[in-house]
Design an enzyme around this catalytic site. Structure first.
Site, mmCIF file in Angstrom:
data_model
loop_
_atom_site.group_PDB
_atom_site.id
_atom_site.type_symbol
_atom_site.label_atom_id
_atom_site.label_comp_id
_atom_site.label_asym_id
_atom_site.label_seq_id
_atom_site.Cartn_x
_atom_site.Cartn_y
_atom_site.Cartn_z
ATOM 1 N N ILE A 31 0.820 -1.213 0.000
ATOM 2 C CA ILE A 31 0.000 0.000 0.000
ATOM 3 C C ILE A 31 0.854 1.263 0.000
ATOM 4 O O ILE A 31 0.403 2.330 -0.420
ATOM 5 C CB ILE A 31 -0.970 -0.034 1.210
ATOM 6 C CG1 ILE A 31 -2.214 0.799 0.950
ATOM 7 C CG2 ILE A 31 -0.285 0.374 2.496
ATOM 8 C CD1 ILE A 31 -3.349 0.515 1.927
ATOM 9 N N ASN A 86 11.561 -8.821 6.744
ATOM 10 C CA ASN A 86 11.828 -8.209 8.043
ATOM 11 C C ASN A 86 11.299 -9.141 9.130
ATOM 12 O O ASN A 86 10.160 -9.605 9.045
ATOM 13 C CB ASN A 86 11.148 -6.841 8.135
ATOM 14 C CG ASN A 86 11.682 -5.868 7.093
ATOM 15 O OD1 ASN A 86 12.852 -5.941 6.711
ATOM 16 N ND2 ASN A 86 10.835 -4.971 6.620
ATOM 17 N N GLY A 92 12.645 -4.589 11.978
ATOM 18 C CA GLY A 92 11.801 -3.644 11.253
ATOM 19 C C GLY A 92 10.451 -4.192 10.845
ATOM 20 O O GLY A 92 9.742 -3.572 10.051
ATOM 21 N N HIS A 99 5.881 -12.187 5.550
ATOM 22 C CA HIS A 99 5.748 -11.733 4.168
ATOM 23 C C HIS A 99 7.113 -11.492 3.559
ATOM 24 O O HIS A 99 8.054 -11.097 4.239
ATOM 25 C CB HIS A 99 4.888 -10.461 4.075
ATOM 26 C CG HIS A 99 5.301 -9.372 5.010
ATOM 27 N ND1 HIS A 99 4.985 -9.379 6.356
ATOM 28 C CD2 HIS A 99 6.023 -8.244 4.806
ATOM 29 C CE1 HIS A 99 5.473 -8.300 6.929
ATOM 30 N NE2 HIS A 99 6.129 -7.593 6.021
ATOM 31 N N HIS A 101 8.951 -9.197 0.874
ATOM 32 C CA HIS A 101 8.891 -8.024 0.005
ATOM 33 C C HIS A 101 9.595 -8.368 -1.316
ATOM 34 O O HIS A 101 10.688 -8.944 -1.305
ATOM 35 C CB HIS A 101 9.627 -6.830 0.632
ATOM 36 C CG HIS A 101 9.020 -6.300 1.891
ATOM 37 N ND1 HIS A 101 8.246 -5.160 1.927
ATOM 38 C CD2 HIS A 101 9.082 -6.731 3.182
ATOM 39 C CE1 HIS A 101 7.861 -4.911 3.174
ATOM 40 N NE2 HIS A 101 8.362 -5.857 3.964
#
Ligand code: 5GP
Ligand code: ZN
Length: 108
Positions: A31, A86, A92, A99, A101
């Site tokens: 998002i 992360n 972080g 997940h 990235h």
């Protein structure tokens, strides 16, 4: 009921721009993208983080890892891409549903 935002996306309770889905995993656009292409690949099974990945998730995590380059290529990242996981507050992590990235700039 779950408070996990990514479980809600998986359950279609919250909309997301989904780019890939199968019985094991879901991939959607971040998002708040920090690259021209910024995707998040999640397992459909809720797993807090990589630090919570037990041996029974070996096949699932392998499937996800092998799917990454295919999703990246489909997104136009044929010159290469970055992946990031992360883990934990110190790493972080902000959303505690594992997940990957996938980041990059589409090739021209
Ligand atoms: P983390 O810091 O946990 O590795 O990354 C969480 C990522 O999830 C962030 O990049 C953030 O922009 C993204 N994110 C947080 N909430 C939502 C949401 O509701 N929808 C989507 N598509 N991405 C989200
Ligand atoms: Zn979850």
């Amino acid at each position: 009921m779950t408070d996990c935002i990514f479980c809600k996306i998986k359950d279609k309770q919250i909309p997301a721009d989904v780019v890939y889905e199968d019985e094991h995993m879901l991939c959607f656009k971040d998002i708040q993208p920090s690259a021209p292409v910024h995707l998040l690949l999640i397992p459909k099974t809720h797993l807090d983080s990589l630090a919570h990945a037990e041996a029974k998730y070996e096949a699932l995590l392998g499937k996800m890892m092998l799917k990454v380059p295919q999703i990246a290529a489909d997104a136009g990242l044929t010159n290469g891409f970055k992946t990031q996981i992360n883990t934990g507050k110190g790493g972080g992590q902000e959303v505690f549903h594992l997940h990957i990235h996938i980041l990059g700039q589409p090739a021209h």
